[in-house]
Write a protein that holds these residues in place. Structure first.
Motif, short mmCIF file in Angstrom:
data_model
loop_
_atom_site.label_atom_id
_atom_site.label_comp_id
_atom_site.label_asym_id
_atom_site.label_seq_id
_atom_site.Cartn_x
_atom_site.Cartn_y
_atom_site.Cartn_z
N ALA A 10 -29.09 11.29 45.82
CA ALA A 10 -27.84 10.88 45.17
C ALA A 10 -27.92 9.40 44.80
O ALA A 10 -28.43 8.58 45.57
CB ALA A 10 -26.65 11.14 46.09
N CYS A 13 -27.43 6.25 47.21
CA CYS A 13 -27.41 6.66 48.61
C CYS A 13 -28.72 6.25 49.29
O CYS A 13 -29.79 6.46 48.74
CB CYS A 13 -27.19 8.16 48.74
SG CYS A 13 -27.00 8.70 50.47
N ALA A 39 -31.20 15.75 49.84
CA ALA A 39 -29.80 15.39 50.07
C ALA A 39 -29.54 15.08 51.54
O ALA A 39 -30.11 15.71 52.42
CB ALA A 39 -28.89 16.53 49.62
N HIS A 43 -24.03 14.44 50.77
CA HIS A 43 -24.22 14.77 49.35
C HIS A 43 -24.76 16.18 49.10
O HIS A 43 -24.96 16.56 47.95
CB HIS A 43 -25.11 13.73 48.69
CG HIS A 43 -24.46 12.40 48.58
ND1 HIS A 43 -24.88 11.31 49.31
CD2 HIS A 43 -23.38 12.00 47.85
CE1 HIS A 43 -24.09 10.28 49.02
NE2 HIS A 43 -23.18 10.68 48.14
N SER A 46 -22.16 18.13 46.84
CA SER A 46 -21.97 17.62 45.48
C SER A 46 -23.22 17.78 44.62
O SER A 46 -23.12 18.17 43.45
CB SER A 46 -21.51 16.16 45.49
OG SER A 46 -22.46 15.32 46.12
#
Length: 68
Positions: A10, A13, A39, A43, A46
């Motif tokens: 992400a 991140c 991830a 996240h 999403s």
């Protein structure tokens, strides 16, 4: 040798990766090809929703160091 932690895909991140989101774009890739986004727990949903909305998401698996 210093080993960098594997981080979430992400944008912005820096959290450690905990999940592998395996995907492909059927307009560009052969059916068996899998690309990977990593991830963190925050996240996972999403990033998965983004891929799923485009019908790209194929599988979500736990990330194990050395898999990337």
């Amino acid at each position: 040798m210093l080993v960098e932690p594997v981080i979430c895909s992400a944008k912005g991140c820096r959290a450690p990766a905990r999940w592998r989101l395996l995907w492909n774009n059927p307009k560009l890739h052969q059916p068996a090809r899998r690309k990977t986004w990593l991830a963190c727990d925050e996240h996972r949903t999403s990033l998965g929703d983004f891929l799923d909305a485009r019908a790209f998401l194929r599988e979500v698996t736990p990330f194990v160091a050395g898999d990337a």
